[in-house]
Design an enzyme around this catalytic site. Structure first.
Site, PDB file in Angstrom:
ATOM      1  N   LYS A 195      39.423 -41.504 -11.779  1.00  0.00           N
ATOM      2  CA  LYS A 195      39.031 -42.001 -13.103  1.00  0.00           C
ATOM      3  C   LYS A 195      39.714 -43.355 -13.248  1.00  0.00           C
ATOM      4  CE  LYS A 195      38.585 -40.336 -17.868  1.00  0.00           C
ATOM      5  NZ  LYS A 195      37.151 -40.558 -18.044  1.00  0.00           N
TER       6      LYS A 195
HETATM    7  N1  PPE Z   1      31.709 -38.417 -16.089  1.00  0.00           N
HETATM    8  C1  PPE Z   1      32.204 -39.602 -16.542  1.00  0.00           C
HETATM    9  C2  PPE Z   1      31.664 -40.863 -15.989  1.00  0.00           C
HETATM   10  C3  PPE Z   1      33.209 -39.585 -17.520  1.00  0.00           C
HETATM   11  O1  PPE Z   1      33.702 -40.743 -17.962  1.00  0.00           O
HETATM   12  C4  PPE Z   1      33.681 -38.367 -18.047  1.00  0.00           C
HETATM   13  C5  PPE Z   1      34.749 -38.341 -19.091  1.00  0.00           C
HETATM   14  C6  PPE Z   1      33.143 -37.160 -17.534  1.00  0.00           C
HETATM   15  C7  PPE Z   1      32.159 -37.240 -16.550  1.00  0.00           C
HETATM   16  C8  PPE Z   1      33.643 -35.820 -17.997  1.00  0.00           C
HETATM   17  O2  PPE Z   1      34.964 -35.581 -17.572  1.00  0.00           O
HETATM   18  P1  PPE Z   1      35.975 -34.631 -18.368  1.00  0.00           P
HETATM   19  O3  PPE Z   1      36.390 -35.332 -19.598  1.00  0.00           O
HETATM   20  O4  PPE Z   1      37.079 -34.401 -17.416  1.00  0.00           O
HETATM   21  O5  PPE Z   1      35.225 -33.382 -18.671  1.00  0.00           O
HETATM   22  N2  PPE Z   1      34.745 -39.409 -20.027  1.00  0.00           N
HETATM   23  C9  PPE Z   1      35.933 -39.642 -20.816  1.00  0.00           C
HETATM   24  C10 PPE Z   1      35.969 -41.044 -21.381  1.00  0.00           C
HETATM   25  C11 PPE Z   1      35.059 -41.351 -22.506  1.00  0.00           C
HETATM   26  C12 PPE Z   1      35.274 -42.753 -23.023  1.00  0.00           C
HETATM   27  O6  PPE Z   1      34.348 -43.285 -23.647  1.00  0.00           O
HETATM   28  O7  PPE Z   1      36.356 -43.331 -22.854  1.00  0.00           O
HETATM   29  C13 PPE Z   1      36.175 -38.545 -21.837  1.00  0.00           C
HETATM   30  O8  PPE Z   1      35.292 -37.760 -22.126  1.00  0.00           O
HETATM   31  O9  PPE Z   1      37.308 -38.466 -22.334  1.00  0.00           O
END
Ligand code: PPE
Length: 312
Positions: A157
């Site tokens: 990330k």
């Molecule tokens: N794909 C992407 C590209 C992504 O950024 C997130 C989280 C996910 C999948 C889901 O991951 P998880 O949160 O572990 O279930 N995106 C984060 C950032 C959002 C933002 O705008 O900043 C979040 O949901 O916190």
């Protein structure tokens, strides 16, 4: 954004307004940072952070993929998150730990730059709006492809990788859609700009595998386990865009988005949130707020008692 009182910065709590960096910071020029998004929820036993340790472990893994040595351990960053939540006193909030190369030397190599670690927390409501949470959102397949696994490691990330997401969501929003869904170069469904994607067809649930350049979402993992526990079949398999158009139900998962139903993709109507989506959304929201013992090991309680929210 709504400001809170303190930010944890390299081991110290500083006032929100004082959490500043130099414009020469490496991370600002080249996107050399890693971050997390975590939510803290109010439960009957006090505020609890959902899968905090798993998120901090992912931060450490992301750092490793960027050849970055974090100057703090998982335990120390975990404690910093709890500290900043406690001091800001919000019963529910979003937590953003991040690490980046700071000010030292410019040039693409990160050599000669310190690793800075920061934790912010602030209130963040429904990511795709209350209306979207209830009635579903409208998505668009992005013309921007998801970055390949050998371009930037999608398991990290990393801040720089979010240019990919930014382009996709901006394109979708400018065309009047709520969110983008990105495909891989091969045409398989990857993820949303900030969420993982699930489809329901004939009572079975499917989601793209990690090989489609997705972020290995912690909400995705939680949802797979919750759905299986409720007796559903969940398959990780390649999906193409027409699988989305012809699905019975589609939804997205993410820490910020939680479980958000999708009602159309490219104006192909999938319909209002279906029964399985509703059930899983309810089960997820119940889990994060401490309902039942089944998933109680996912909740990490904030030891510093949160203050009463200030009266408006
Ligand atoms: N794909 C992407 C590209 C992504 O950024 C997130 C989280 C996910 C999948 C889901 O991951 P998880 O949160 O572990 O279930 N995106 C984060 C950032 C959002 C933002 O705008 O900043 C979040 O949901 O916190």
């Amino acid at each position: 954004m709504r400001e809170t009182e303190k930010i944890w910065m390299n081991g110290e709590l500083v006032d929100w307004a004082d959490a500043k960096i130099h414009v020469g910071a490496h991370g600002l020029h080249y996107g050399t940072g890693v971050f997390e998004g975590i939510r803290c929820y109010e439960t009957q036993k006090g505020s609890a952070v959902f899968r905090l340790t798993d998120h901090v472990k992912r931060l450490e893994a992301s750092a490793r993929l960027l050849y970055m040595d974090l100057p703090y351990t998982v335990q120390e960053i975990r404690d910093a998150c709890l500290e900043v939540i406690g001091v800001n006193g919000l019963p529910e909030c979003y937590i953003r730990p991040f690490a980046f190369y700071g000010y030292g030397e410019l040039g693409v190599s990160t050599a000669g730059n310190p690793v800075e670690v920061v934790v912010m927390s602030w209130p963040w409501g429904a990511y795709l709006g209350d209306e979207g949470m209830k009635n579903g959102i409208r998505c668009k397949i992005s013309s921007w492809k998801r970055v390949g696994a050998n371009t930037i490691p999608h398991a990290a990330k990393a801040t720089g990788i979010y240019l990919n997401s930014m382009l996709a969501v901006m394109e979708a929003n400018r065309a009047g859609y709520d969110e983008a869904i990105l495909l891989t170069d091969d045409g398989f469904v990857a993820d949303g700009s900030g969420e993982n994607v699930f489809v329901v067809k004939d009572g079975k649930i499917a989601t793209p595998p990690l090989s489609t350049s997705i972020l290995p979402g912690i909400t995705r993992d939680s949802l797979i386990q919750i759905a299986q526990d409720l007796g559903y079949t969940v398959e990780e398999k390649n999906l193409i865009r027409t699988d989305l158009y012809l699905a019975d139900e589609i939804f997205m998962t993410g820490t910020a988005a939680e479980v958000t139903p999708i009602r159309s993709v490219d104006d192909q109507e999938v319909g209002p949130p279906g029964e399985i989506t509703r059930k899983l959304q309810e089960a997820y929201l119940d889990t994060v707020r401490g309902g039942g013992e089944r998933w109680s090991h996912w909740l990490e309680y904030v030891s510093i008692p949160a203050r009463e929210p200030a009266q408006a």
